[in-house]
Design a protein around this motif. Structure first.
Motif, short mmCIF file in Angstrom:
data_model
loop_
_atom_site.label_atom_id
_atom_site.label_comp_id
_atom_site.label_asym_id
_atom_site.label_seq_id
_atom_site.Cartn_x
_atom_site.Cartn_y
_atom_site.Cartn_z
N LYS A 258 50.10 38.38 50.49
CA LYS A 258 49.14 38.63 49.41
C LYS A 258 49.38 37.72 48.22
N ARG B 146 47.08 34.48 46.86
CA ARG B 146 46.60 34.44 45.47
C ARG B 146 47.02 33.12 44.80
N LYS C 299 44.67 30.08 43.24
CA LYS C 299 44.84 29.58 41.87
C LYS C 299 45.03 28.07 41.85
N SER D 252 43.11 39.12 53.86
CA SER D 252 43.77 38.73 52.61
C SER D 252 42.94 37.71 51.84
N LYS E 6 39.79 39.51 50.34
CA LYS E 6 40.09 40.31 49.15
C LYS E 6 40.33 39.42 47.93
N GLU E 7 41.01 38.30 48.12
CA GLU E 7 41.28 37.42 46.99
C GLU E 7 40.01 36.71 46.53
N VAL F 174 36.98 37.98 46.63
CA VAL F 174 36.24 38.97 45.85
C VAL F 174 36.89 39.15 44.47
N ARG F 175 38.23 39.25 44.45
CA ARG F 175 38.93 39.45 43.19
C ARG F 175 38.70 38.29 42.23
N SER F 176 38.67 37.06 42.76
CA SER F 176 38.54 35.88 41.91
C SER F 176 37.09 35.46 41.66
N GLY F 177 36.14 36.17 42.28
CA GLY F 177 34.73 35.82 42.09
C GLY F 177 34.31 34.58 42.85
N THR F 178 35.02 34.24 43.92
CA THR F 178 34.70 33.07 44.73
C THR F 178 33.66 33.43 45.79
N MET G 89 32.56 42.40 52.84
CA MET G 89 32.82 41.88 51.50
C MET G 89 32.09 40.57 51.24
#
Length: 409
Positions: free
Chosen positions: A89, A93, A97, A115, A118-119, A121-125, A166
């Protein structure tokens, strides 16, 4: 038409649970995607499992930056490597970045795919998801009774719906595979986009000659794994009349090879069966070109790139009547289908092609080559590129000329 919001070269991050040196259809499709996008001038990164023990590493492979995550051997599979979510995870991430991708494209819903999803979605990509996989493909490697395997598969389909759901756009290689996803309760719209094939590279070049064997050759290409049912092909080959003087060439590697070699000896056809093992791209191309007919008994293929390659080399086909394979055969025009598991019918269909004249087999092969035109690799890359650049979801992300009708029943 969807508004393009991303201009110029893109930074594309591909998440793959299987990638070369793995040898399977999903791994090769992902590799071809990476190479295709690199050839179009995009900056491509791939996140995949490391194929051996050790810490995560990054490096350039064939012009693409590949981030190999630390992994563990699967206890029931000879080559599969597993990345544990809690271990990767943070690394996923950090890759996001450092890379700052314009779009992420996952190839499966398992550990790496989930994985990366989820990242993203979290980062708006922007996230594109492609399914190459049938959960039932893993059944031969799970030491459980059939009733429990059904529970495992049901849960895997549910997880697929959750993870791929997602994404902004979900694709799969064929209409048939989209229908299969819907039949297992998939809730989102799925866009069929072929993996694509560069058909021209399997044609004879001007002035090129291929040494053809004196006897007709039946060709199989693929992993020597249980779900490919190569044992059925050897059984069918052993049933062919002796006067055909046919030979069988099996190209590929896998855990089933010793058992298949033993079967050929038991059926007293070992001297007529060649196990080629691993083949380079050029060796594989020559194998297609010198063969008389291509045979595929596998029943778990969502598209079968090797069948498309054989069609590109202008070869007639005998394929199992399962999943997406029937879409590659126009009965009696470019080949025949057989009922999975019916060795005698399989043998009869191969014999029908081998009994044809050279001119008649050539006509079948020509029909195969014409059919494969709809699976142009360039077209597939253009469609995916449009999905990457769009800000829309589902079919709306495609240009009107590429929109695919909903195949839910």
């Amino acid at each position: 038409m969807a508004r393009s919001v991303l201009q110029g070269p893109l930074t594309i991050l591909i998440g793959a649970d299987t990638y070369p040196p793995d040898i399977n259809g999903a791994a090769m499709s992902t590799y071809r995607l990476a190479m295709g996008m690199k050839a179009r001038g995009h900056k491509v990164h791939v996140i995949a499992a490391r194929s051996e023990v050790g810490p995560s590493v990054s490096g350039v492979e064939d012009g693409v930056t590949v981030h190999r995550l630390r992994s563990h051997a699967a206890p029931t599979h000879p080559t599969l490597r597993l990345c544990l979510p809690w271990q990767i995870k943070g690394e996923v991430r950090k890759i996001f970045k450092d890379v700052s991708p314009d779009v992420a494209h996952i190839q499966c819903h398992y550990m790496v795919g989930e994985s990366v999803a989820k990242e993203a979605v979290r980062s708006g990509t922007r996230l594109i998801a492609t399914n190459h996989f049938m959960p039932e493909n893993m059944n031969p490697f799970l030491p459980f009774p059939q009733w429990f395997l059904k529970i495992v598969a049901k849960n895997s389909w549910r997880d697929m719906d959750k993870v791929l759901g997602m994404a902004d756009v979900i694709t799969t290689p064929t209409t048939k595979s989209a229908e299969t996803m819907y039949s297992h309760g998939f809730s989102r719209s799925v866009v069929p986009v072929s993996n694509g094939i560069d058909a021209e590279r399997y044609e004879l070049a001007p002035g090129e000659l291929i040494d053809k064997p004196e006897a007709p050759v039946i060709l199989f290409v693929g992993r020597l794994a249980k779900e490919k049912n190569v044992d059925q092909l050897i059984d069918a080959f052993a049933l062919l009349p002796a006067d055909l003087e046919a030979r069988l060439e099996i190209v590929g590697v896998g855990e089933q090879r010793p058992a298949l070699e033993m079967k050929a000896k038991h059926l007293q056809v070992a001297e007529k069966v060649t196990f080629t093992g691993f083949a380079t791209d050029e060796e594989l191309r020559c194998a297609y070109l010198r063969s008389s007919v291509f045979a595929m008994p596998g029943t778990a293929d969502l598209q079968s790139l090797v069948s498309l390659e054989a069609m590109s080399a202008s070869k007639p086909l005998v394929l199992a009547n399962a999943l997406a394979l029937p879409h590659l055969v126009n009965e009696g025009i470019n080949g025949f289908l057989f009922t999975p598991g019916d060795r005698r019918e399989f043998s009869r269909q191969i014999e029908r092609i081998l009994r044809l004249s050279e001119q008649e087999r050539h006509a079948m092969g020509t029909a195969s080559r014409a059919m494969v035109a709809q699976h142009s690799f360039a077209t597939s890359m253009t469609i995916l590129e449009s999905l990457y650049r769009s800000d829309r979801r589902d079919e709306e992300a495609l240009p009107p000329s590429e929109t695919t009708a909903d195949v839910r029943k």
